[in-house]
Design a protein around this motif. Sequence first.
Motif, PDB file in Angstrom:
ATOM      1  N   HIS A 129      -9.237   7.869   3.672  1.00 17.40           N
ATOM      2  CA  HIS A 129      -9.746   6.498   3.825  1.00 17.40           C
ATOM      3  C   HIS A 129      -8.810   5.716   4.736  1.00 17.40           C
ATOM      4  N   PHE A 130      -9.263   4.543   5.187  1.00 15.79           N
ATOM      5  CA  PHE A 130      -8.425   3.680   6.013  1.00 15.79           C
ATOM      6  C   PHE A 130      -8.809   2.227   5.753  1.00 15.79           C
ATOM      7  N   SER A 133       0.838  -1.211   0.000  1.00 17.82           N
ATOM      8  CA  SER A 133       0.000   0.000   0.000  1.00 17.82           C
ATOM      9  C   SER A 133       0.867   1.252   0.000  1.00 17.82           C
ATOM     10  N   TRP A 134       2.187   1.084   0.176  1.00 19.15           N
ATOM     11  CA  TRP A 134       3.156   2.186   0.225  1.00 19.15           C
ATOM     12  C   TRP A 134       2.872   3.154   1.378  1.00 19.15           C
ATOM     13  N   GLY A 135       2.049   2.716   2.314  1.00 24.48           N
ATOM     14  CA  GLY A 135       1.707   3.560   3.451  1.00 24.48           C
ATOM     15  C   GLY A 135       0.371   4.253   3.325  1.00 24.48           C
ATOM     16  N   TYR A 136      -0.293   4.116   2.192  1.00 27.08           N
ATOM     17  CA  TYR A 136      -1.540   4.842   1.965  1.00 27.08           C
ATOM     18  C   TYR A 136      -2.757   4.165   2.598  1.00 27.08           C
ATOM     19  N   THR A 187     -11.524   0.240   0.878  1.00 29.83           N
ATOM     20  CA  THR A 187     -11.254   0.816   2.193  1.00 29.83           C
ATOM     21  C   THR A 187     -12.478   1.545   2.724  1.00 29.83           C
ATOM     22  N   PHE A 188     -12.420   1.898   4.007  1.00 29.34           N
ATOM     23  CA  PHE A 188     -13.484   2.675   4.637  1.00 29.34           C
ATOM     24  C   PHE A 188     -13.208   4.172   4.486  1.00 29.34           C
ATOM     25  N   ILE A 189     -14.282   4.955   4.496  1.00 30.52           N
ATOM     26  CA  ILE A 189     -14.194   6.410   4.405  1.00 30.52           C
ATOM     27  C   ILE A 189     -14.609   7.004   5.741  1.00 30.52           C
TER      28      ILE A 189
END
Length: 639
Positions: free
Chosen positions: A250-251, A207-210, A282-284
């Motif tokens: 997002h997470f 995810s490169w941290g995203y 992902t969640f918002i």
Amino acid sequence: MTEKEKVFLTDYDLHLWMEGTHYRAYEKMGAHVAELDGVRGTHFAVWAPNAERVSVVGDFNQWDETANPLECRGDSGIWEGFIAGVGQGALYKYAIHSRYNGYRVQKADPYGFACEIRPQTASVVWDIGGYTWNDDLWMSERGGRNALDAPISIYEVHLGSWMRVPEEGHRWLTYRELAPKLAAYVKEMGFTHVELLPVSEHPFDGSWGYQTVGYFAPTSRYGTPQDFMYFVDVLHQNGIGVILDWVPAHFPRDEHGLGYFDGTHLYEHADPRLGVHRDWGTFIFNFGRREVAMFLLSNAIFWLERYHIDGLRVDAVASMIYLDYSRKEGEWIPNKYGGRENLEAIDFLKRFNTLVYQEHPNAMTIAEESTAWPMVSRPVHLGGLGFGFKWNMGWMHDTLTYMSKDPIFRKYHHNTLTFSLLYAFHENFVLPFSHDEVVHGKGSMLGKMPGDNWQKFANLRLLYGYMFTHPGKKLLFMGSEWGQWSEWNHDTSLEWHLLDYVPHQGLKRWVRDCNTLMRGEPALHQKDFDPSGFHWVECHDSEQSTLAYRRHGRQPDDTLVCVFNFTPVPRCNYRVGVPKGGYWKEVLNSDAEIYGGSGMGNLGGAETTPVASHGEFQSLNITLPPLAAVVFKWERDET
């Protein structure tokens, strides 16, 4: 204040919490090593309003959910408690029993300061105090370094793949190993700032941290929180600013993360038409919930204060402000006025920018916003979103589309280059050639260029010369500055061995010299966002695929003439009107042999002749090398 009030949340803390204005909530939420009644231990606090029972589990109590229960503080939804004997390095999670559906889960700490190294998922008790900073000079000067009229050239870096240690199984460099190496390299190359792909803790390397889980924890992949402080400190001591990619859009859905935190959709919207990002799975965030907005705002302040971060680049702003972003009809819910604008997210972004510039006026905020939303980088009180800067995605796409074409066809797409100046001053733009342009089959920057190897390097030097002289601040992703052939791969180091070869050495030197000129010449940075800092000389010569323009600083003599040839055909006797007679020095030429070019040019400069051209009474008769950028500066009157 009593000893207990120093450790536990006070009534005033709870008042700010309930009001949604506790912008330093991290000072009491999460895990804090403390002393209570002469006993050392750790205070824990977590927000779980729909829990029936919450306890702390960890390696100190054999993960027993009955050993250390927390108490709920009234209507705040916060559970807290003090556990004696628990200190630095202890592993822990919150065991949550929901009121609903018998849901039980063990969650990492949303406010945790450190995390285990993936694939482990526990939070780690960590005292982030005790580091002695040595960057007072930088901190006192950074307002000028981050200003709109300052030279800003950003080197975008993914810490895990910038450089590795091949002798040790290609392991990552630590924060402390990276600090002197990266600082020396960035300083040599003339970049003013580094921008780090997200360093907040994330479970998946790809995810490169995203996809962030630990919003308050620098990733443990490269060391401890104090190690990351050292990293920032060393860069500051070398005159280099540090910008973080920040991800409030997002997470991820990982069970130990924020999603479905207490048996309800606490941080995210319950309705998937609002709460799920379909592209990323992902969640918002529910930006309209005060505790959620406060969590994110507190996080922004945290990085600026505790880690001396100089700026936050906000990822995926377009996905936040449009309810129908990447959604088909029926997959989204209009706002209360029937529109597609996410009013709660827009309000959150305005609060974010207002708060950051109020608390840290010398910092910067940058929006990655890919649409034509107006006034992204204009103050909130004037109706804008309040960002300091905005990535110019339109310029990037148009420019790369143009440069990828065979030069014989470029004359049919000339307006693709000139179009950017119609809106160049509508926002405070950063010109980005970022990581997103060198992954997922898009090819490397060098690989995008047409022609044989010589032409590829010439085209890339030309492209960078155009970027560094175009209005706007600059951003270049690591490896692009010397022409990595392969796409970026987060699992390996950059191809540093390519610098053994002359063409790559030449490109690297060209970028360094462009940075040097940009920093040294007021014309290339003082008026990046002022139309009076730019003047077209020639924008209609589509047949020859050439461009010419002037850049101006505040002083009359701070003027540069920039000329570009986007074909491999040399243009001899190319006439360019200039505002002042005399000798104009050729201060940059991308075709010089030291950069890997053919060596064609103007023998160091040219004298004007009294021949009218481009609306001026004086002009230069120059040689315009193939696939090249040349820059001239007035040096003296005619001899």
